[in-house]
Design a protein around this motif. Sequence first.
Motif, PDB file in Angstrom:
ATOM      1  N   ASP A 261      15.597  38.970 -39.367  1.00 24.99           N
ATOM      2  CA  ASP A 261      14.259  39.515 -39.619  1.00 24.99           C
ATOM      3  C   ASP A 261      14.161  40.095 -41.029  1.00 24.99           C
ATOM      4  O   ASP A 261      13.163  39.902 -41.727  1.00 24.99           O
ATOM      5  CB  ASP A 261      13.923  40.603 -38.595  1.00 24.99           C
ATOM      6  CG  ASP A 261      13.623  40.050 -37.215  1.00 24.99           C
ATOM      7  OD1 ASP A 261      13.291  38.854 -37.102  1.00 24.99           O
ATOM      8  OD2 ASP A 261      13.721  40.824 -36.241  1.00 24.99           O
ATOM      9  N   ALA A 262      15.209  40.811 -41.448  1.00 21.94           N
ATOM     10  CA  ALA A 262      15.196  41.444 -42.768  1.00 21.94           C
ATOM     11  C   ALA A 262      15.197  40.397 -43.881  1.00 21.94           C
ATOM     12  O   ALA A 262      14.498  40.543 -44.894  1.00 21.94           O
ATOM     13  CB  ALA A 262      16.392  42.382 -42.908  1.00 21.94           C
ATOM     14  N   VAL A 263      15.977  39.341 -43.713  1.00 21.90           N
ATOM     15  CA  VAL A 263      16.005  38.272 -44.712  1.00 21.90           C
ATOM     16  C   VAL A 263      14.653  37.571 -44.757  1.00 21.90           C
ATOM     17  O   VAL A 263      14.126  37.266 -45.840  1.00 21.90           O
ATOM     18  CB  VAL A 263      17.136  37.276 -44.404  1.00 21.90           C
ATOM     19  CG1 VAL A 263      17.030  36.056 -45.306  1.00 21.90           C
ATOM     20  CG2 VAL A 263      18.499  37.938 -44.571  1.00 21.90           C
ATOM     21  N   ALA A 264      14.070  37.318 -43.573  1.00 22.52           N
ATOM     22  CA  ALA A 264      12.758  36.669 -43.517  1.00 22.52           C
ATOM     23  C   ALA A 264      11.701  37.508 -44.223  1.00 22.52           C
ATOM     24  O   ALA A 264      10.873  36.989 -44.986  1.00 22.52           O
ATOM     25  CB  ALA A 264      12.364  36.416 -42.065  1.00 22.52           C
ATOM     26  N   LEU A 265      11.727  38.819 -43.990  1.00 21.86           N
ATOM     27  CA  LEU A 265      10.775  39.708 -44.651  1.00 21.86           C
ATOM     28  C   LEU A 265      10.984  39.711 -46.162  1.00 21.86           C
ATOM     29  O   LEU A 265      10.020  39.664 -46.941  1.00 21.86           O
ATOM     30  CB  LEU A 265      10.919  41.130 -44.098  1.00 21.86           C
ATOM     31  CG  LEU A 265      10.038  42.203 -44.746  1.00 21.86           C
ATOM     32  CD1 LEU A 265       8.553  41.877 -44.539  1.00 21.86           C
ATOM     33  CD2 LEU A 265      10.377  43.588 -44.182  1.00 21.86           C
ATOM     34  N   ARG A 266      12.228  39.733 -46.580  1.00 18.88           N
ATOM     35  CA  ARG A 266      12.559  39.710 -48.014  1.00 18.88           C
ATOM     36  C   ARG A 266      11.993  38.454 -48.686  1.00 18.88           C
ATOM     37  O   ARG A 266      11.375  38.530 -49.747  1.00 18.88           O
ATOM     38  CB  ARG A 266      14.077  39.764 -48.175  1.00 18.88           C
ATOM     39  CG  ARG A 266      14.607  39.828 -49.599  1.00 18.88           C
ATOM     40  CD  ARG A 266      16.135  39.845 -49.548  1.00 18.88           C
ATOM     41  NE  ARG A 266      16.729  40.141 -50.829  1.00 18.88           N
ATOM     42  CZ  ARG A 266      17.008  39.240 -51.770  1.00 18.88           C
ATOM     43  NH1 ARG A 266      16.702  37.967 -51.549  1.00 18.88           N
ATOM     44  NH2 ARG A 266      17.577  39.604 -52.910  1.00 18.88           N
ATOM     45  N   LEU A 267      12.189  37.303 -48.049  1.00 18.87           N
ATOM     46  CA  LEU A 267      11.691  36.058 -48.616  1.00 18.87           C
ATOM     47  C   LEU A 267      10.169  36.012 -48.618  1.00 18.87           C
ATOM     48  O   LEU A 267       9.547  35.517 -49.566  1.00 18.87           O
ATOM     49  CB  LEU A 267      12.263  34.872 -47.848  1.00 18.87           C
ATOM     50  CG  LEU A 267      13.756  34.612 -48.060  1.00 18.87           C
ATOM     51  CD1 LEU A 267      14.254  33.549 -47.100  1.00 18.87           C
ATOM     52  CD2 LEU A 267      14.031  34.195 -49.490  1.00 18.87           C
ATOM     53  N   THR A 268       9.558  36.523 -47.567  1.00 21.92           N
ATOM     54  CA  THR A 268       8.097  36.567 -47.511  1.00 21.92           C
ATOM     55  C   THR A 268       7.547  37.394 -48.664  1.00 21.92           C
ATOM     56  O   THR A 268       6.599  36.985 -49.350  1.00 21.92           O
ATOM     57  CB  THR A 268       7.629  37.150 -46.170  1.00 21.92           C
ATOM     58  OG1 THR A 268       8.107  36.331 -45.094  1.00 21.92           O
ATOM     59  CG2 THR A 268       6.107  37.224 -46.104  1.00 21.92           C
ATOM     60  N   GLN A 269       8.149  38.557 -48.886  1.00 21.58           N
ATOM     61  CA  GLN A 269       7.662  39.453 -49.930  1.00 21.58           C
ATOM     62  C   GLN A 269       7.949  38.916 -51.330  1.00 21.58           C
ATOM     63  O   GLN A 269       7.129  39.063 -52.233  1.00 21.58           O
ATOM     64  CB  GLN A 269       8.309  40.838 -49.767  1.00 21.58           C
ATOM     65  CG  GLN A 269       7.871  41.565 -48.511  1.00 21.58           C
ATOM     66  CD  GLN A 269       8.636  42.858 -48.278  1.00 21.58           C
ATOM     67  OE1 GLN A 269       9.751  43.040 -48.779  1.00 21.58           O
ATOM     68  NE2 GLN A 269       8.046  43.766 -47.528  1.00 21.58           N
ATOM     69  N   ARG A 270       9.092  38.263 -51.523  1.00 17.77           N
ATOM     70  CA  ARG A 270       9.498  37.832 -52.855  1.00 17.77           C
ATOM     71  C   ARG A 270       8.871  36.497 -53.267  1.00 17.77           C
ATOM     72  O   ARG A 270       8.711  36.233 -54.452  1.00 17.77           O
ATOM     73  CB  ARG A 270      11.024  37.734 -52.951  1.00 17.77           C
ATOM     74  CG  ARG A 270      11.730  39.077 -52.851  1.00 17.77           C
ATOM     75  CD  ARG A 270      13.238  38.927 -52.990  1.00 17.77           C
ATOM     76  NE  ARG A 270      13.603  38.496 -54.323  1.00 17.77           N
ATOM     77  CZ  ARG A 270      13.777  39.320 -55.357  1.00 17.77           C
ATOM     78  NH1 ARG A 270      13.617  40.617 -55.201  1.00 17.77           N
ATOM     79  NH2 ARG A 270      14.122  38.842 -56.543  1.00 17.77           N
ATOM     80  N   THR A 271       8.536  35.646 -52.285  1.00 17.50           N
ATOM     81  CA  THR A 271       8.042  34.310 -52.626  1.00 17.50           C
ATOM     82  C   THR A 271       6.618  34.058 -52.162  1.00 17.50           C
ATOM     83  O   THR A 271       5.999  33.077 -52.603  1.00 17.50           O
ATOM     84  CB  THR A 271       8.947  33.227 -52.012  1.00 17.50           C
ATOM     85  OG1 THR A 271       8.802  33.239 -50.576  1.00 17.50           O
ATOM     86  CG2 THR A 271      10.406  33.455 -52.368  1.00 17.50           C
ATOM     87  N   GLY A 272       6.105  34.886 -51.270  1.00 17.35           N
ATOM     88  CA  GLY A 272       4.762  34.663 -50.749  1.00 17.35           C
ATOM     89  C   GLY A 272       4.693  33.629 -49.647  1.00 17.35           C
ATOM     90  O   GLY A 272       3.612  33.328 -49.141  1.00 17.35           O
ATOM     91  N   VAL A 273       5.839  33.071 -49.251  1.00 14.06           N
ATOM     92  CA  VAL A 273       5.873  32.090 -48.169  1.00 14.06           C
ATOM     93  C   VAL A 273       6.179  32.824 -46.861  1.00 14.06           C
ATOM     94  O   VAL A 273       7.254  33.431 -46.722  1.00 14.06           O
ATOM     95  CB  VAL A 273       6.945  31.014 -48.416  1.00 14.06           C
ATOM     96  CG1 VAL A 273       6.951  29.999 -47.273  1.00 14.06           C
ATOM     97  CG2 VAL A 273       6.699  30.314 -49.743  1.00 14.06           C
ATOM     98  N   ALA A 274       5.268  32.777 -45.914  1.00  6.29           N
ATOM     99  CA  ALA A 274       5.470  33.445 -44.636  1.00  6.29           C
ATOM    100  C   ALA A 274       6.717  32.891 -43.950  1.00  6.29           C
ATOM    101  O   ALA A 274       6.855  31.680 -43.773  1.00  6.29           O
ATOM    102  CB  ALA A 274       4.248  33.261 -43.743  1.00  6.29           C
TER     103      ALA A 274
END
Length: 390
Positions: A76-89
């Motif tokens: 979950d934390a990695v997914a949130l990090r990628l969402t925030q850093r790249t804009g890809v949900a």
Amino acid sequence: MQVSNRIEGLNGGGSDGWDVFYRARAMVNAGEPVTELTIGEHDIRTDPTILAAMNAAAMSGHTGYASVPGVAALRDAVALRLTQRTGVATTRDSIVITPGGQAGLFAAHMALCDAGDVALYCDPYYATYPGTIRGASAVPRVVMTRPEAAFQPSYADIAEQAEGARSILVNTPNNPTGVVYDRPTVEGIARACCDFDLWCISDEVYDTQVWEGAHLSPRAMEGMAARTLVVGSMSKSHAMTGSRVGWVAGPAEVIEHMVNLATHTTYGVPGYIQDAALFALKEGPELESRVGAPFERRRRLAQGLLAGQNVVKLVPSGGAMYLMLDCRATGLSGEEFANRLLDTHRIAVMPGESFGAAAAGHLRVAMTVEDAAFEAALTTILTFAKELAA
């Protein structure tokens, strides 16, 4: 008895590119003082708070088999990090935790390439790339980049090699060059992937170490989320190189197959290490900035030293923990320069030839010793280059 052709041919019948490094380590082991500017190993160790979290998790009993896809909270934390850093949900179903980025690279090629498929990669490249592709029984095919283009692959560079290929491996911020791919480059990669029906494997382990420009993930480009696997890691961003914890992010249906692969290979990552990684990610960008700050500072120091001479040129890099130096004005290859530097001054750097043909006549310098030692070593390198050029 004979080993498999696959394992015997990992290096393609040549060197693995680490000859100067091995020579330097042999000198160190023999008691000789050597300034090592070779591998991407931080001169600081993992933050004590992360180690304390790791110890607490181990002592509380998280030492048995962990969930093979990864601990849910970490995914979950990695997914949130990628969402925030790249804009890809991104959700946890799109994440598998791996034993470091290298295991992620191998698993990604195993997931996307059948035996005999052509897999593209860009030259210069991190030394393990061709062997990783061969290890997955795919056939490596190089996309050449050019020093005059700051080693950024163009659409035309990729298109020239893309016919019949299955995938392309790209890396930004880049090892060995330190170059951060600009938007036209990333858009060109995306266009080539769509035009030639290529999977994109994007190595983004240095995404927190950007000193100029901005990190752009190919996964964030139009039409790319469904055809991109992103490889990430805690190694560089949090100085957790020995902990061996990374991830692959991509389409959920591909990740499901990669979880199955992990079940038959690594069987996951120790739970207490995952808990430490989760703690580290929750510390936020302040910790990541603290880990990266020495490299940004040493890069500025190097820019000042290089500005005072005209023999060695700095490849216009904007990230990672490396400098790529053009030493062709000395008349030596990168390999010749590196070996002579080691013999005469006990300074170890990596020749550009270790990372492919495009970087011939260059040196990769890791900014991984404390500031004064780094400044002294770089000053010696520049003086040595001036003497050779004369």
